[in-house]
Write a protein that holds these residues in place. Structure first.
Motif, PDB file in Angstrom:
ATOM      1  N   PRO A 181      28.519   1.202 -23.468  1.00 46.12           N
ATOM      2  CA  PRO A 181      28.803   1.464 -24.873  1.00 46.12           C
ATOM      3  C   PRO A 181      28.700   0.177 -25.679  1.00 46.12           C
ATOM      4  O   PRO A 181      29.161  -0.875 -25.223  1.00 46.12           O
ATOM      5  CB  PRO A 181      30.230   1.989 -24.870  1.00 46.12           C
ATOM      6  CG  PRO A 181      30.813   1.594 -23.576  1.00 46.12           C
ATOM      7  CD  PRO A 181      29.694   1.347 -22.620  1.00 46.12           C
ATOM      8  N   PRO A 204      28.063  -1.105 -30.172  1.00 43.66           N
ATOM      9  CA  PRO A 204      27.705  -0.675 -31.528  1.00 43.66           C
ATOM     10  C   PRO A 204      26.209  -0.813 -31.772  1.00 43.66           C
ATOM     11  O   PRO A 204      25.665  -0.216 -32.685  1.00 43.66           O
ATOM     12  CB  PRO A 204      28.500  -1.623 -32.434  1.00 43.66           C
ATOM     13  CG  PRO A 204      28.952  -2.737 -31.587  1.00 43.66           C
ATOM     14  CD  PRO A 204      28.921  -2.284 -30.175  1.00 43.66           C
ATOM     15  N   ARG A 263      34.622  -5.900 -23.946  1.00 46.09           N
ATOM     16  CA  ARG A 263      35.631  -6.279 -24.951  1.00 46.09           C
ATOM     17  C   ARG A 263      35.108  -7.511 -25.657  1.00 46.09           C
ATOM     18  O   ARG A 263      33.930  -7.863 -25.488  1.00 46.09           O
ATOM     19  CB  ARG A 263      36.984  -6.543 -24.265  1.00 46.09           C
ATOM     20  CG  ARG A 263      37.731  -5.279 -23.885  1.00 46.09           C
ATOM     21  CD  ARG A 263      38.687  -4.850 -24.991  1.00 46.09           C
ATOM     22  NE  ARG A 263      38.943  -3.421 -24.989  1.00 46.09           N
ATOM     23  CZ  ARG A 263      39.883  -2.863 -25.756  1.00 46.09           C
ATOM     24  NH1 ARG A 263      40.640  -3.630 -26.525  1.00 46.09           N
ATOM     25  NH2 ARG A 263      40.040  -1.543 -25.755  1.00 46.09           N
ATOM     26  N   GLU A 282      33.325  -9.886 -28.046  1.00 51.97           N
ATOM     27  CA  GLU A 282      32.121  -9.637 -28.853  1.00 51.97           C
ATOM     28  C   GLU A 282      31.038  -8.970 -28.020  1.00 51.97           C
ATOM     29  O   GLU A 282      29.889  -8.870 -28.437  1.00 51.97           O
ATOM     30  CB  GLU A 282      31.581 -10.958 -29.419  1.00 51.97           C
ATOM     31  CG  GLU A 282      32.517 -11.651 -30.397  1.00 51.97           C
ATOM     32  CD  GLU A 282      32.864 -10.766 -31.572  1.00 51.97           C
ATOM     33  OE1 GLU A 282      34.068 -10.565 -31.835  1.00 51.97           O
ATOM     34  OE2 GLU A 282      31.939 -10.242 -32.224  1.00 51.97           O
ATOM     35  N   GLY A 283      31.404  -8.520 -26.826  1.00 55.61           N
ATOM     36  CA  GLY A 283      30.430  -7.855 -25.970  1.00 55.61           C
ATOM     37  C   GLY A 283      30.204  -8.625 -24.679  1.00 55.61           C
ATOM     38  O   GLY A 283      30.882  -9.601 -24.391  1.00 55.61           O
ATOM     39  N   SER A 310      25.538   3.939 -28.455  1.00 60.55           N
ATOM     40  CA  SER A 310      26.555   3.885 -29.511  1.00 60.55           C
ATOM     41  C   SER A 310      27.093   5.293 -29.773  1.00 60.55           C
ATOM     42  O   SER A 310      26.319   6.252 -29.816  1.00 60.55           O
ATOM     43  CB  SER A 310      25.927   3.331 -30.809  1.00 60.55           C
ATOM     44  OG  SER A 310      26.791   3.589 -31.904  1.00 60.55           O
ATOM     45  N   ILE A 311      28.424   5.395 -29.968  1.00 55.97           N
ATOM     46  CA  ILE A 311      28.978   6.729 -30.275  1.00 55.97           C
ATOM     47  C   ILE A 311      29.088   6.937 -31.777  1.00 55.97           C
ATOM     48  O   ILE A 311      29.566   7.971 -32.226  1.00 55.97           O
ATOM     49  CB  ILE A 311      30.341   6.988 -29.604  1.00 55.97           C
ATOM     50  CG1 ILE A 311      31.416   6.029 -30.114  1.00 55.97           C
ATOM     51  CG2 ILE A 311      30.223   6.982 -28.088  1.00 55.97           C
ATOM     52  CD1 ILE A 311      32.825   6.523 -29.800  1.00 55.97           C
ATOM     53  N   GLY A 312      28.663   5.965 -32.573  1.00 52.38           N
ATOM     54  CA  GLY A 312      28.732   6.157 -34.027  1.00 52.38           C
ATOM     55  C   GLY A 312      28.580   4.841 -34.765  1.00 52.38           C
ATOM     56  O   GLY A 312      28.768   3.767 -34.173  1.00 52.38           O
ATOM     57  N   VAL A 353      32.538   0.108 -35.754  1.00 53.98           N
ATOM     58  CA  VAL A 353      32.746  -0.878 -34.684  1.00 53.98           C
ATOM     59  C   VAL A 353      34.162  -0.756 -34.102  1.00 53.98           C
ATOM     60  O   VAL A 353      35.153  -0.858 -34.824  1.00 53.98           O
ATOM     61  CB  VAL A 353      32.520  -2.315 -35.202  1.00 53.98           C
ATOM     62  CG1 VAL A 353      32.681  -3.305 -34.051  1.00 53.98           C
ATOM     63  CG2 VAL A 353      31.121  -2.438 -35.816  1.00 53.98           C
ATOM     64  N   GLY A 388      34.940  -0.998 -25.394  1.00 56.36           N
ATOM     65  CA  GLY A 388      34.174   0.169 -24.988  1.00 56.36           C
ATOM     66  C   GLY A 388      34.967   1.354 -24.479  1.00 56.36           C
ATOM     67  O   GLY A 388      34.417   2.447 -24.310  1.00 56.36           O
TER      68      GLY A 388
END
Ligand SMILES: Nc1cc(-c2ccc3ccn(Cc4ccccn4)c3c2)[nH]n1
Length: 237
Positions: free
Chosen positions: A83, A85, A110, A112-113, A132-134, A137, A141
């Motif tokens: 997951p 953004p 977690r 910044e990725g 991405s789920i949407g 931000v 995850g």
């Protein structure tokens, strides 16, 4: 199906064992493994992050810890789902694709990725989906993974009970569901649409389709504009 999830907050995923996925686990339809990423750290501080190359805010999750973890948790035949953004949209079509997999591994980031090389390295031996789920931000995850797992697991045959089904899901036929009603027939001066009391199943089905179409035109005209890109076999992120 087996699902493995890696997170620095494994307890965050505990609710997955309730409700739907929990029933699937109890019935043996689903195996769920949740792993604490810190189990693969080697330093006394159990560090999983470091400062970003090129500067910028926050921290980035280290490739060495993630790499060793995925070597153990993610076999070559699994689908690795990440997951982010910055991923391909997760849609009902994605959930349908995921529900046919025998093994899903979810990597919850977690900070910044996660260092990109983790996925570049993993892609040498497994299929990777950055999803991405949407267009908003989150902080990490885990919430995205729980949403994707619920959307996916409910599609596995035998998970939904007999009186629940996903055949008439929103999005499965490209339009939103219309309004739903139950008893009492009159409530606070509001009545159930008479067609739903008619017993005429063809008329009821037609009315529900019209209602869904009207709702879709009003709220989600984009769904009527034609096929969209989503995380699926031909859209590897
Ligand atoms: N649809 C989605 C998915 C996410 C998501 C998923 C995983 C992670 C790991 C860290 N962050 C925070 C973060 C903030 C800023 C830039 C990058 N990442 C995540 C956010 N947000 N929205």
């Amino acid at each position: 199906m087996r699902i493995d999830i890696v997170s620095i907050f494994p307890d965050y995923l505990a609710p997955l064992r309730l409700s739907l996925p929990g029933k699937a686990i109890d019935r043996g339809i689903l195996e769920l493994g949740v792993h604490d990423l810190r189990s693969w750290t080697r330093d006394v501080h159990r560090s999983v992050d470091d400062t970003p190359y090129g500067g910028g805010p926050g921290m980035v999750m280290r490739p060495d810890v993630w790499g060793e973890c995925l070597d153990d948790v993610c076999p070559d035949d699994a689908l690795l789902v990440v997951p982010t953004p910055a991923g391909v949209p997760f849609t009902q079509a994605t959930a349908e694709e995921f529900s046919t997999e025998s093994h899903l591994v979810f990597a919850c980031g977690r900070y910044e990725g996660i260092d990109q090389r983790v996925f570049d390295d993993a892609a040498r031996r497994v299929r990777v989906r950055e999803v991405s789920i949407g267009d908003f931000v989150l902080i990490g995850g885990e919430v995205a993974v729980m949403a994707m797992i619920e959307a996916t697991v409910r599609l596995i045959p035998g998970v939904l009970g007999n009186n629940e089904s996903h055949e008439q899901d929103s999005f499965s036929d490209g339009i939103l569901e219309g309004p739903a009603y139950t008893r009492p027939q009159q409530w606070r001066g509001l009545s159930v649409p008479p067609v739903l009391l008619s017993g005429d199943h063809a008329r009821i089905a037609a009315w529900r389709h019209e209602q869904g179409l009207a709702r879709t035109e009003a709220l989600r005209p984009d769904l009527l504009a034609g096929p969209t890109v989503s995380a699926g076999p031909d859209h590897t992120a």
